[in-house]
Design an enzyme around this catalytic site. Sequence first.
Site, PDB file in Angstrom:
ATOM      1  N   GLU A 161       0.714  -1.216   0.089  1.00 20.61           N
ATOM      2  CA  GLU A 161      -0.258   0.102   0.081  1.00 20.61           C
ATOM      3  C   GLU A 161       1.084   1.674   0.171  1.00 20.61           C
ATOM      4  O   GLU A 161       0.040   2.478   0.153  1.00 20.61           O
ATOM      5  CB  GLU A 161      -0.949  -0.212   0.873  1.00 20.61           C
ATOM      6  CG  GLU A 161      -1.650  -1.559   1.642  1.00 20.61           C
ATOM      7  CD  GLU A 161      -2.584  -1.108   0.519  1.00 20.61           C
ATOM      8  OE1 GLU A 161      -3.063   0.004  -0.534  1.00 20.61           O
ATOM      9  OE2 GLU A 161      -3.404  -2.174  -0.276  1.00 20.61           O
ATOM     10  N   LYS A 179     -12.276  -0.780   2.477  1.00 18.57           N
ATOM     11  CA  LYS A 179     -13.847  -0.523   2.674  1.00 18.57           C
ATOM     12  C   LYS A 179     -13.967   0.175   1.193  1.00 18.57           C
ATOM     13  O   LYS A 179     -14.787   0.760   0.708  1.00 18.57           O
ATOM     14  CB  LYS A 179     -14.255   0.291   3.221  1.00 18.57           C
ATOM     15  CG  LYS A 179     -14.440  -2.093   4.639  1.00 18.57           C
ATOM     16  CD  LYS A 179     -14.758  -0.731   5.869  1.00 18.57           C
ATOM     17  CE  LYS A 179     -14.667  -1.441   7.520  1.00 18.57           C
ATOM     18  NZ  LYS A 179     -13.570  -1.303   7.892  1.00 18.57           N
ATOM     19  N   HIS A 245     -13.232   2.347  17.240  1.00 15.49           N
ATOM     20  CA  HIS A 245     -13.522   1.502  17.952  1.00 15.49           C
ATOM     21  C   HIS A 245     -13.033   1.186  19.158  1.00 15.49           C
ATOM     22  O   HIS A 245     -12.082   0.260  19.563  1.00 15.49           O
ATOM     23  CB  HIS A 245     -13.793  -0.226  17.032  1.00 15.49           C
ATOM     24  CG  HIS A 245     -14.642   0.350  15.502  1.00 15.49           C
ATOM     25  ND1 HIS A 245     -13.928  -0.182  14.185  1.00 15.49           N
ATOM     26  CD2 HIS A 245     -15.524   0.836  15.322  1.00 15.49           C
ATOM     27  CE1 HIS A 245     -14.922   0.193  13.136  1.00 15.49           C
ATOM     28  NE2 HIS A 245     -16.039   1.184  14.294  1.00 15.49           N
ATOM     29  N   GLN A 247     -15.160  -3.359  21.249  1.00 18.50           N
ATOM     30  CA  GLN A 247     -13.511  -3.614  20.740  1.00 18.50           C
ATOM     31  C   GLN A 247     -13.304  -3.529  19.199  1.00 18.50           C
ATOM     32  O   GLN A 247     -14.443  -3.790  18.318  1.00 18.50           O
ATOM     33  CB  GLN A 247     -13.463  -4.820  21.090  1.00 18.50           C
ATOM     34  CG  GLN A 247     -14.070  -5.356  22.965  1.00 18.50           C
ATOM     35  CD  GLN A 247     -12.851  -5.363  23.028  1.00 18.50           C
ATOM     36  OE1 GLN A 247     -11.333  -5.347  23.132  1.00 18.50           O
ATOM     37  NE2 GLN A 247     -12.622  -5.436  24.857  1.00 18.50           N
ATOM     38  N   TYR A 251      -5.823  -5.724  16.840  1.00 20.14           N
ATOM     39  CA  TYR A 251      -5.051  -4.483  18.470  1.00 20.14           C
ATOM     40  C   TYR A 251      -4.247  -3.894  18.249  1.00 20.14           C
ATOM     41  O   TYR A 251      -2.773  -4.198  19.043  1.00 20.14           O
ATOM     42  CB  TYR A 251      -5.033  -5.349  19.509  1.00 20.14           C
ATOM     43  CG  TYR A 251      -6.526  -6.064  19.946  1.00 20.14           C
ATOM     44  CD1 TYR A 251      -7.772  -5.469  21.058  1.00 20.14           C
ATOM     45  CD2 TYR A 251      -7.405  -7.169  19.579  1.00 20.14           C
ATOM     46  CE1 TYR A 251      -8.816  -5.556  21.501  1.00 20.14           C
ATOM     47  CE2 TYR A 251      -8.063  -8.118  20.400  1.00 20.14           C
ATOM     48  CZ  TYR A 251      -9.377  -7.236  21.265  1.00 20.14           C
ATOM     49  OH  TYR A 251     -10.059  -7.443  21.885  1.00 20.14           O
ATOM     50  N   HIS A 254      -6.013   2.541  16.261  1.00 23.15           N
ATOM     51  CA  HIS A 254      -5.942   3.354  14.693  1.00 23.15           C
ATOM     52  C   HIS A 254      -7.310   3.609  14.665  1.00 23.15           C
ATOM     53  O   HIS A 254      -7.911   3.509  15.450  1.00 23.15           O
ATOM     54  CB  HIS A 254      -6.315   2.116  13.480  1.00 23.15           C
ATOM     55  CG  HIS A 254      -7.556   1.288  13.875  1.00 23.15           C
ATOM     56  ND1 HIS A 254      -7.047  -0.399  14.518  1.00 23.15           N
ATOM     57  CD2 HIS A 254      -9.181   0.837  13.326  1.00 23.15           C
ATOM     58  CE1 HIS A 254      -8.174  -0.244  14.607  1.00 23.15           C
ATOM     59  NE2 HIS A 254      -9.048  -0.074  13.919  1.00 23.15           N
ATOM     60  N   VAL A 255      -7.506   4.671  13.309  1.00 20.22           N
ATOM     61  CA  VAL A 255      -8.460   5.739  14.155  1.00 20.22           C
ATOM     62  C   VAL A 255      -9.213   5.681  12.391  1.00 20.22           C
ATOM     63  O   VAL A 255      -8.438   5.672  10.815  1.00 20.22           O
ATOM     64  CB  VAL A 255      -8.124   7.229  13.783  1.00 20.22           C
ATOM     65  CG1 VAL A 255      -9.486   8.577  14.068  1.00 20.22           C
ATOM     66  CG2 VAL A 255      -7.557   7.207  15.000  1.00 20.22           C
ATOM     67  N   HIS A 256     -10.374   5.478  12.601  1.00 19.80           N
ATOM     68  CA  HIS A 256     -11.280   5.613  11.420  1.00 19.80           C
ATOM     69  C   HIS A 256     -11.563   7.045  10.742  1.00 19.80           C
ATOM     70  O   HIS A 256     -12.102   7.913  11.718  1.00 19.80           O
ATOM     71  CB  HIS A 256     -12.815   4.662  11.052  1.00 19.80           C
ATOM     72  CG  HIS A 256     -11.791   3.707  12.006  1.00 19.80           C
ATOM     73  ND1 HIS A 256     -12.151   2.680  10.864  1.00 19.80           N
ATOM     74  CD2 HIS A 256     -12.049   2.458  13.725  1.00 19.80           C
ATOM     75  CE1 HIS A 256     -12.322   1.376  11.451  1.00 19.80           C
ATOM     76  NE2 HIS A 256     -11.031   1.683  13.235  1.00 19.80           N
TER      77      HIS A 256
END
Length: 317
Positions: A161, A179, A245, A247, A251, A254-256
Amino acid sequence: MPIQLQDFEFERVLDENPYFRCLNVLGTLPASSVSSSDASSSGSTSDGRLPAILRLERTPFPLTLPQEFSSGVLEQAKFLGNTDIYTWMNGWLKRRDDLPDLKISIICPATDVHIRKYSKQDILMVHETPELYEKVVKPYIEAFPPSRAQWVRNILDGTSEAHSLLHSTDEFLILPDMKWDPTTSPLTALYLLALVRDTSIRSMRDLRGGESGHLPLLKAIRDAAHSVVDRKYGLVRGSVRLYVHYQPSYYHFHVHIVHASQSGIMGMTVGQAHILDDIISLLTVAPDILSSLTLTYGLGSQHGLYEPMFAAQSNVA
């Protein structure tokens, strides 16, 4: 070599969701379809095949689609019925390279954990006290197989990536989430991911405020996210929703980062999604608050924490 879908042998449907128009199916693929290291570590069956999950999702419609009805993008339409001012039809779109019908995500080799995750599940709301975190959840996290987050390490070290990176620093990077396909999906479906490089932060329970805490990192992620969506996509501040998130599905902290117009998507459930700005505010007021809160969230019946957390709920005041 690339996976050939015609080699997939169907076993059973794991889950289907008509609201999100997606289908998860379990089957097998030849071990030769994946890298030799993955195949050897997973242990293929006697017939040389590996368990595989296919996730099939209907792709979003491009906003230009209605403008192309007169130019033949709609190959066929079938009348279903009508009443008063309302009419119903089924339609079939003409096949085009820039208008795919499905997004197909493949997990191979799929572990038992993957199979449980993508299977239909009943949800139980649980209360996780600080004591339950130390006694049940933390040992579960510490026993989590490192291989489950290998794809994260591949991104962080540039193995994969690298061409997709939108922002990179010594502390974190930002890239499109798998996604979201920027080439075929509308901007309102925007979904980015910020991955931190510090492996000691496994979940929001590990976050601390104070002078030596994580507030500078969290604020830097927030500011970089707004800068990226402004520079890359022309979105003004406030156009995206940043959340964490708990849970989490893996682990490694990370941030969405999703378009603020999105609603009702999986992962934005009350109790699971925690707004990044709220986390920053909490840590500013009380540096250790995330380690001392009782958190309430939903656990799927296939989750590895379901049974021990269910058994412990009778003792939660």
